[in-house]
Design an enzyme around this catalytic site. Sequence first.
Site, PDB file in Angstrom:
ATOM      1  N   ASP A  72     -29.781 -39.660   3.873  1.00 19.14           N
ATOM      2  CA  ASP A  72     -31.200 -39.920   3.586  1.00 19.14           C
ATOM      3  C   ASP A  72     -31.629 -41.346   3.959  1.00 19.14           C
ATOM      4  OD1 ASP A  72     -31.879 -37.403   2.671  1.00 19.14           O
ATOM      5  OD2 ASP A  72     -31.362 -37.856   0.591  1.00 19.14           O
TER       6      ASP A  72
ATOM      7  N   LYS B 210     -26.517 -32.475  -5.816  1.00 22.46           N
ATOM      8  CA  LYS B 210     -26.124 -33.688  -5.076  1.00 22.46           C
ATOM      9  C   LYS B 210     -25.154 -34.599  -5.832  1.00 22.46           C
ATOM     10  CE  LYS B 210     -30.240 -34.196  -2.182  1.00 22.46           C
ATOM     11  NZ  LYS B 210     -31.249 -35.159  -1.714  1.00 22.46           N
TER      12      LYS B 210
END
Length: 278
Positions: free
Chosen positions: A108, A71
């Site tokens: 998210d 990420k």
Amino acid sequence: MILSGKAKLAGVLGWPVGHSRSPRLHGYWLERLGIDGAYVPLPVRPEDFASVFRALPKMGFAGANVTVPHKEQALILADEVEPLAKRIGAVNTLVVREDGSILGLNTDAFGFMQNLLETHPASLGYLNRPAVVLGAGGAARAVIAALADAGVPEIRLVNRSLERAEKLAAEIGGPIRVQQWDRLDLAGAGLLVNTTSLGMTGQPPLDLDLSALPQDAVVNDIVYAPRVTDLLLRAQARGNPVVDGLGMLLWQAVRGFSLWFGQQPEVTADLRDFVLKS
Ligand code: ATR
């Protein structure tokens, strides 16, 4: 599902990736919506990530999800990164644009907020009171950014490593107060969120005394294995409204899916059951 030569492609880049529920989740939506498309697991070693990343547009991918441990690297490699993903410090969704450049997003924070609001509407007022967040890892950064952007008046943050919590507070910004575990103040809180791995299957339990937490505070555990954690069981037993973590996983996927495949998928009870079955 039978694919044509024009099928749209997406997948999840991770190492390892065998545990990921995303292929199942996106596969469900593709089938239900009758889309000519595929979403595949893409196991990529860290040392190969940059070359695979750059190959995505050349291979005709519409985009991909990015998971552990890539990420942060995705944030560096993307041609453009949306401001929220920069602030969180991680990219979990890639979109290949028409010119072949790659846009990096973090979905998210959206997933966390949608899951929370879908279960307990903001009109209940719990976001107008202090929120308590346990943990300062990658998930906490998204949760705290979402809460700060939602206008929560105070975010009390506790983490095993105080230094990591202080770094998060400085980087994400907002009304964050870093606290020590043994002095954690639950009084008056409207929301308690566990973002640590404590309470997850195979991890140590989360040992937290809830007695000072108001009974109407919403308790959200982002751990989803087990689906109902010990924290949620204890919160439920004393009358607190609860939210499990599965919905965050499902909702964070909605934005990527609609950008890649051009249709808005739904988060349903049937989908929740389906994703949990392996
Ligand atoms: P994620 O991306 O899922 O947030 P992470 O970045 O590894 O994962 O963060 C895990 C979180 O769980 C951190 O807040 C971590 O605390 P530290 O920052 O002090 O490491 C917390 N955590 C994990 N194991 C823990 C334990 N045994 N006791 C207390 N906190 C723990």
